[in-house]
Each structure stands twice: as structure tokens, then as C-alpha cells.
Scaffold this active site. Structure first.
Site, PDB file in Angstrom:
ATOM      1  N   HIS A 117      38.225  21.019  25.883  1.00 43.98           N
ATOM      2  CA  HIS A 117      37.743  20.738  27.240  1.00 43.98           C
ATOM      3  C   HIS A 117      36.955  19.428  27.205  1.00 43.98           C
ATOM      4  CE1 HIS A 117      37.848  25.067  29.053  1.00 43.98           C
ATOM      5  NE2 HIS A 117      38.882  24.843  28.269  1.00 43.98           N
ATOM      6  N   GLU A 127      34.058  18.588  28.295  1.00 41.82           N
ATOM      7  CA  GLU A 127      32.653  18.704  27.902  1.00 41.82           C
ATOM      8  C   GLU A 127      32.504  18.855  26.392  1.00 41.82           C
ATOM      9  OE1 GLU A 127      33.030  21.296  31.730  1.00 41.82           O
ATOM     10  OE2 GLU A 127      34.324  20.620  30.099  1.00 41.82           O
ATOM     11  N   CYS A 141      32.789  25.791  32.349  1.00 45.33           N
ATOM     12  CA  CYS A 141      33.175  27.188  32.146  1.00 45.33           C
ATOM     13  C   CYS A 141      32.188  27.840  31.178  1.00 45.33           C
ATOM     14  CB  CYS A 141      34.593  27.262  31.595  1.00 45.33           C
ATOM     15  SG  CYS A 141      34.749  26.651  29.896  1.00 45.33           S
ATOM     16  N   CYS A 177      32.058  26.012  27.721  1.00 48.79           N
ATOM     17  CA  CYS A 177      31.374  24.727  27.799  1.00 48.79           C
ATOM     18  C   CYS A 177      29.887  24.902  28.095  1.00 48.79           C
ATOM     19  CB  CYS A 177      32.048  23.847  28.839  1.00 48.79           C
ATOM     20  SG  CYS A 177      33.735  23.410  28.365  1.00 48.79           S
TER      21      CYS A 177
END
Length: 167
Positions: A72, A74, A102, A105
Site C-alpha cells: 500500500h 502508506e 486501512c 496502514c
């Protein structure tokens, strides 16, 4: 009776002292999100700013590109910043991301000790910074970053909407 219509440019709305300082960084994150699209990844971009505001790292979703479920935006930005600084504690740093983090993260943000997370669009289906869950501000955790939401939120949401409509 006819209504008066203003002539000339419409003035910008009054500045928002909380969101305005983060607009330039969010524009960088939006540009980073565009880099995810050619590989078929959801356009989410992140920029990690150091304590003085300099860009330490960037990331965009790379799950499709790498086959890595943890890739992801992040997480990649946090990893790159840690590698660049030689320190896993990112104390005093700010993560600016186009979509609300999410659970994975959000956990990484807490573990990395970032001072603040700034996001654009809320994620009603998986958001863990206030929408569905509020993991980053859970009082049971040892670190709770400040959360600033809605920075260029309409632009961030429009980028995601355009991606999913095209699919």
C-alpha cells in the site's frame, strides 16, 4: 425581481488554517497516485514529510505491480523513509495520503510513531482513521497520531471514482 449576479472572478473561500498547510503535499500525493494506474493499481499516493516539512519519501499502491498484498502507498512510504533515515521511529513526521488508511496502514502509522496523518478522501468501507474504525486514535495504544482529514478531499475522491468508472 432579478437577482444580482456577481461579475468577475469569485473569490476563494476563507482559508482553513488546519487544511491549507497540507495542500501542496496532497498535490504531490495525488501525482504519486497517478503512478499506480499503469500497473492497474488503485490510485492511492502517499508522501512522508520530515519534521521540517521536507519530503522524505513517497509511495503509491503497488500491489498489482509487485504481487505484494502489503504494498500500500502508506506502507511503502514508511519503509522508504525508514531506509532513508536509518530509523524506524519516524517521530515528528507527517504522512499525507490521498485515501484514509486501512487497518494495516493505520497500524503501521502507529508503530512508526508518526506525529500526524493527513488524508484526503474518507474510506467508508475500510477506513481506520475515523470512518469505519478509529485505530490511530485508540486510547489503548501507546501512540496516537493527530488526524487531519478532508485535505483536497473532493480531488482525491474524484481520482478514485474516475479509476473505478474506467474499470
Amino acid at each position: 425581481m432579478a437577482r444580482a449576479v456577481p461579475v468577475g472572478p469569485v473569490p476563494d473561500p476563507a482559508p482553513d488554517p488546519v487544511r491549507d498547510p497540507w495542500r501542496d503535499a496532497m498535490r504531490l500525493a495525488l501525482a504519486e497516485a497517478d503512478a499506480a494506474v499503469p500497473a492497474g493499481d488503485v490510485p492511492v499516493g502517499a508522501v512522508l514529510l520530515g519534521p521540517g516539512g521536507a519530503v522524505l519519501a513517497r509511495g503509491h499502491n503497488e500491489r498489482e505491480a509487485t504481487g505484494d498484498p502489503t504494498a500500500h502507498a502508506e506502507v511503502l512510504a514508511l519503509r522508504r523513509a525508514a531506509a532513508a533515515t536509518g530509523e524506524w521511529r519516524l517521530t515528528g513526521c507527517t504522512l499525507v495520503v490521498t485515501l484514509e488508511p486501512c487497518v494495516m496502514c493505520a497500524g503501521a502509522l502507529v508503530q512508526s510513531r508518526v506525529e500526524r496523518v493527513v488524508f484526503g478522501a474518507p474510506d467508508e468501507k475500510a477506513g481506520a482513521a475515523g470512518s469505519l474504525w478509529d485505530l490511530v486514535r485508540d486510547r489503548r495504544l501507546n501512540h496516537r497520531p493527530e488526524v487531519i482529514q478532508g485535505v483536497l478531499g473532493e480531488e482525491c475522491a474524484a481520482q478514485l471514482t474516475a479509476f473505478f468508472r474506467a474499470r
